[in-house]
Design a protein around this motif. Sequence first.
Motif, PDB file in Angstrom:
ATOM      1  N   TRP A   1     -26.292  20.358  41.343  1.00  0.00           N
ATOM      2  CA  TRP A   1     -26.956  21.280  40.417  1.00  0.00           C
ATOM      3  C   TRP A   1     -27.333  20.585  39.120  1.00  0.00           C
ATOM      4  O   TRP A   1     -26.637  19.696  38.654  1.00  0.00           O
ATOM      5  CB  TRP A   1     -26.028  22.458  40.082  1.00  0.00           C
ATOM      6  N   ILE A   2     -28.439  21.032  38.532  1.00  0.00           N
ATOM      7  CA  ILE A   2     -28.743  20.720  37.139  1.00  0.00           C
ATOM      8  C   ILE A   2     -28.131  21.856  36.332  1.00  0.00           C
ATOM      9  O   ILE A   2     -28.529  23.015  36.467  1.00  0.00           O
ATOM     10  CB  ILE A   2     -30.264  20.634  36.897  1.00  0.00           C
ATOM     11  N   LYS A   3     -27.163  21.525  35.485  1.00  0.00           N
ATOM     12  CA  LYS A   3     -26.340  22.555  34.855  1.00  0.00           C
ATOM     13  C   LYS A   3     -26.915  22.999  33.513  1.00  0.00           C
ATOM     14  O   LYS A   3     -27.746  22.320  32.913  1.00  0.00           O
ATOM     15  CB  LYS A   3     -24.908  22.041  34.679  1.00  0.00           C
ATOM     16  N   VAL A   4     -26.421  24.146  33.048  1.00  0.00           N
ATOM     17  CA  VAL A   4     -26.929  24.715  31.800  1.00  0.00           C
ATOM     18  C   VAL A   4     -26.632  23.801  30.624  1.00  0.00           C
ATOM     19  O   VAL A   4     -27.422  23.723  29.663  1.00  0.00           O
ATOM     20  CB  VAL A   4     -26.331  26.128  31.589  1.00  0.00           C
ATOM     21  N   GLU A   5     -25.508  23.072  30.678  1.00  0.00           N
ATOM     22  CA  GLU A   5     -25.191  22.137  29.581  1.00  0.00           C
ATOM     23  C   GLU A   5     -26.243  21.047  29.454  1.00  0.00           C
ATOM     24  O   GLU A   5     -26.564  20.606  28.341  1.00  0.00           O
ATOM     25  CB  GLU A   5     -23.812  21.508  29.808  1.00  0.00           C
ATOM     26  N   GLN A   6     -26.795  20.615  30.588  1.00  0.00           N
ATOM     27  CA  GLN A   6     -27.826  19.579  30.552  1.00  0.00           C
ATOM     28  C   GLN A   6     -29.121  20.102  29.951  1.00  0.00           C
ATOM     29  O   GLN A   6     -29.815  19.385  29.221  1.00  0.00           O
ATOM     30  CB  GLN A   6     -28.068  19.052  31.972  1.00  0.00           C
ATOM     31  N   VAL A   7     -29.437  21.363  30.246  1.00  0.00           N
ATOM     32  CA  VAL A   7     -30.640  21.961  29.666  1.00  0.00           C
ATOM     33  C   VAL A   7     -30.474  22.146  28.166  1.00  0.00           C
ATOM     34  O   VAL A   7     -31.385  21.869  27.372  1.00  0.00           O
ATOM     35  CB  VAL A   7     -30.948  23.308  30.348  1.00  0.00           C
ATOM     36  N   ARG A   8     -29.276  22.567  27.753  1.00  0.00           N
ATOM     37  CA  ARG A   8     -29.041  22.749  26.316  1.00  0.00           C
ATOM     38  C   ARG A   8     -29.097  21.421  25.573  1.00  0.00           C
ATOM     39  O   ARG A   8     -29.521  21.364  24.413  1.00  0.00           O
ATOM     40  CB  ARG A   8     -27.688  23.423  26.101  1.00  0.00           C
ATOM     41  N   ALA A   9     -28.687  20.342  26.239  1.00  0.00           N
ATOM     42  CA  ALA A   9     -28.758  19.018  25.605  1.00  0.00           C
ATOM     43  C   ALA A   9     -30.205  18.611  25.339  1.00  0.00           C
ATOM     44  O   ALA A   9     -30.481  17.843  24.410  1.00  0.00           O
ATOM     45  CB  ALA A   9     -28.069  17.982  26.492  1.00  0.00           C
ATOM     46  N   LEU A  10     -31.132  19.135  26.143  1.00  0.00           N
ATOM     47  CA  LEU A  10     -32.542  18.818  25.932  1.00  0.00           C
ATOM     48  C   LEU A  10     -33.079  19.442  24.645  1.00  0.00           C
ATOM     49  O   LEU A  10     -34.050  18.956  24.071  1.00  0.00           O
ATOM     50  CB  LEU A  10     -33.375  19.306  27.125  1.00  0.00           C
TER      51      LEU A  10
ATOM     52  N   ALA B   1     -26.003  23.852  56.694  1.00  0.00           N
ATOM     53  CA  ALA B   1     -25.159  22.675  56.454  1.00  0.00           C
ATOM     54  C   ALA B   1     -25.757  21.782  55.379  1.00  0.00           C
ATOM     55  O   ALA B   1     -25.035  21.233  54.536  1.00  0.00           O
ATOM     56  CB  ALA B   1     -24.981  21.898  57.752  1.00  0.00           C
ATOM     57  N   ALA B   2     -27.083  21.635  55.375  1.00  0.00           N
ATOM     58  CA  ALA B   2     -27.745  20.767  54.393  1.00  0.00           C
ATOM     59  C   ALA B   2     -27.526  21.275  52.969  1.00  0.00           C
ATOM     60  O   ALA B   2     -27.420  20.479  52.032  1.00  0.00           O
ATOM     61  CB  ALA B   2     -29.237  20.682  54.694  1.00  0.00           C
ATOM     62  N   ARG B   3     -27.452  22.596  52.809  1.00  0.00           N
ATOM     63  CA  ARG B   3     -27.262  23.160  51.460  1.00  0.00           C
ATOM     64  C   ARG B   3     -25.850  22.934  50.929  1.00  0.00           C
ATOM     65  O   ARG B   3     -25.617  23.077  49.734  1.00  0.00           O
ATOM     66  CB  ARG B   3     -27.585  24.656  51.482  1.00  0.00           C
ATOM     67  N   THR B   4     -24.918  22.590  51.806  1.00  0.00           N
ATOM     68  CA  THR B   4     -23.523  22.435  51.368  1.00  0.00           C
ATOM     69  C   THR B   4     -23.071  20.975  51.341  1.00  0.00           C
ATOM     70  O   THR B   4     -21.889  20.707  51.155  1.00  0.00           O
ATOM     71  CB  THR B   4     -22.582  23.224  52.291  1.00  0.00           C
TER      72      THR B   4
ATOM     73  N   GLU C   1     -23.336  18.632  49.212  1.00  0.00           N
ATOM     74  CA  GLU C   1     -22.769  18.132  47.955  1.00  0.00           C
ATOM     75  C   GLU C   1     -21.427  18.773  47.633  1.00  0.00           C
ATOM     76  O   GLU C   1     -20.800  18.426  46.643  1.00  0.00           O
ATOM     77  CB  GLU C   1     -23.756  18.361  46.815  1.00  0.00           C
ATOM     78  N   HIS C   2     -20.978  19.683  48.467  1.00  0.00           N
ATOM     79  CA  HIS C   2     -19.672  20.302  48.257  1.00  0.00           C
ATOM     80  C   HIS C   2     -18.591  19.459  48.931  1.00  0.00           C
ATOM     81  O   HIS C   2     -18.853  18.757  49.911  1.00  0.00           O
ATOM     82  CB  HIS C   2     -19.658  21.728  48.837  1.00  0.00           C
ATOM     83  N   PRO C   3     -17.374  19.495  48.437  1.00  0.00           N
ATOM     84  CA  PRO C   3     -16.292  18.654  48.985  1.00  0.00           C
ATOM     85  C   PRO C   3     -15.720  19.209  50.278  1.00  0.00           C
ATOM     86  O   PRO C   3     -14.538  19.549  50.370  1.00  0.00           O
ATOM     87  CB  PRO C   3     -15.247  18.660  47.848  1.00  0.00           C
ATOM     88  N   LEU C   4     -16.564  19.322  51.306  1.00  0.00           N
ATOM     89  CA  LEU C   4     -16.095  19.815  52.582  1.00  0.00           C
ATOM     90  C   LEU C   4     -15.499  18.678  53.407  1.00  0.00           C
ATOM     91  O   LEU C   4     -15.729  17.506  53.128  1.00  0.00           O
ATOM     92  CB  LEU C   4     -17.271  20.445  53.351  1.00  0.00           C
ATOM     93  N   ASN C   5     -14.779  19.016  54.424  1.00  0.00           N
ATOM     94  CA  ASN C   5     -14.187  18.018  55.299  1.00  0.00           C
ATOM     95  C   ASN C   5     -15.309  17.413  56.168  1.00  0.00           C
ATOM     96  O   ASN C   5     -15.889  18.112  57.005  1.00  0.00           O
ATOM     97  CB  ASN C   5     -13.134  18.683  56.204  1.00  0.00           C
ATOM     98  N   PRO C   6     -15.614  16.121  55.976  1.00  0.00           N
ATOM     99  CA  PRO C   6     -16.751  15.523  56.712  1.00  0.00           C
ATOM    100  C   PRO C   6     -16.602  15.613  58.224  1.00  0.00           C
ATOM    101  O   PRO C   6     -17.563  15.852  58.935  1.00  0.00           O
ATOM    102  CB  PRO C   6     -16.739  14.061  56.237  1.00  0.00           C
ATOM    103  N   ARG C   7     -15.366  15.454  58.706  1.00  0.00           N
ATOM    104  CA  ARG C   7     -15.164  15.491  60.153  1.00  0.00           C
ATOM    105  C   ARG C   7     -15.486  16.852  60.740  1.00  0.00           C
ATOM    106  O   ARG C   7     -16.141  16.970  61.780  1.00  0.00           O
ATOM    107  CB  ARG C   7     -13.721  15.103  60.483  1.00  0.00           C
ATOM    108  N   LEU C   8     -15.056  17.917  60.042  1.00  0.00           N
ATOM    109  CA  LEU C   8     -15.344  19.260  60.536  1.00  0.00           C
ATOM    110  C   LEU C   8     -16.846  19.553  60.501  1.00  0.00           C
ATOM    111  O   LEU C   8     -17.362  20.183  61.411  1.00  0.00           O
ATOM    112  CB  LEU C   8     -14.586  20.297  59.680  1.00  0.00           C
ATOM    113  N   VAL C   9     -17.517  19.096  59.447  1.00  0.00           N
ATOM    114  CA  VAL C   9     -18.975  19.309  59.361  1.00  0.00           C
ATOM    115  C   VAL C   9     -19.674  18.608  60.523  1.00  0.00           C
ATOM    116  O   VAL C   9     -20.558  19.175  61.161  1.00  0.00           O
ATOM    117  CB  VAL C   9     -19.523  18.793  58.019  1.00  0.00           C
ATOM    118  N   MET C  10     -19.263  17.357  60.817  1.00  0.00           N
ATOM    119  CA  MET C  10     -19.921  16.613  61.891  1.00  0.00           C
ATOM    120  C   MET C  10     -19.660  17.237  63.255  1.00  0.00           C
ATOM    121  O   MET C  10     -20.552  17.308  64.100  1.00  0.00           O
ATOM    122  CB  MET C  10     -19.443  15.160  61.875  1.00  0.00           C
ATOM    123  N   GLU C  11     -18.431  17.689  63.474  1.00  0.00           N
ATOM    124  CA  GLU C  11     -18.136  18.337  64.756  1.00  0.00           C
ATOM    125  C   GLU C  11     -18.974  19.593  64.941  1.00  0.00           C
ATOM    126  O   GLU C  11     -19.500  19.858  66.020  1.00  0.00           O
ATOM    127  CB  GLU C  11     -16.657  18.692  64.840  1.00  0.00           C
TER     128      GLU C  11
END
Length: 221
Positions: free
Chosen positions: A1-10, A206-209, A211-221
């Motif tokens: 995500w591009i976060k609100v803090e980054q926009v405020r820094a602009l 799956a593509a949308r998730t 960047e989330h810290p999911l278990n890679p093995r479960l995603v691949m299975e």
Amino acid sequence: WIKVEQVRALWDFLALSAHFGGRKVMVIQGAERLHPSAANALLKTLEEPPPRTHLILVTGTPSRLPATVRSRCVRVQFALPDGKVAAQWLQEQGAAQPALALAQTGYAPLRARELDTPAFWSQRSLLVDQVLSGVGFDPVALSERAAADTVAALVSGLQRWCYDLLLYKSAGRIRYNPDRAQILHRLAPRVSLHALIRFLRELQSAARTLEHPLNPRLVME
């Protein structure tokens, strides 16, 4: 995500005077990744930017931008270059497989240049030769051997492969994997159209998730 803090820094950047009284230009790459709160924080600036200030939002998927953001922008669409011209340019850049790299990226030359690496071709070979066209394939065994950083390559590769199957079944054409036309021709009649569409939706989810810290093995299975 591009976060609100980054926009405020602009805003701090926008508050400064430009050197030599010139213009200020703010570019947001991958604007579809704006978090909803960040997009809302940007609306006022988009609607009433400071004098001599230009905001450029770059995205390959404008439909994923909030409607409130799109309504405040002027859309400038860039067409893809001619395939032969793009392939020649990639060859001049030292690409190993310019034509196939272009096909793999939907004929986007800059993405093709980034993609054309030994690691990518090795991952693609694993996917196509061992997973998609292999006999007696064991997904659990592959997930145990594969590294965590190959999940994104697996998902995107499967998306391209399924799209080609869908396109071949409906229009007799192949977009992303022209070098594997024979395999796709053999597989297409055996694939259920409804199952293929359902699996493509699962891949999109799956593509949308990724960047989330999911278990890679479960995603691949």
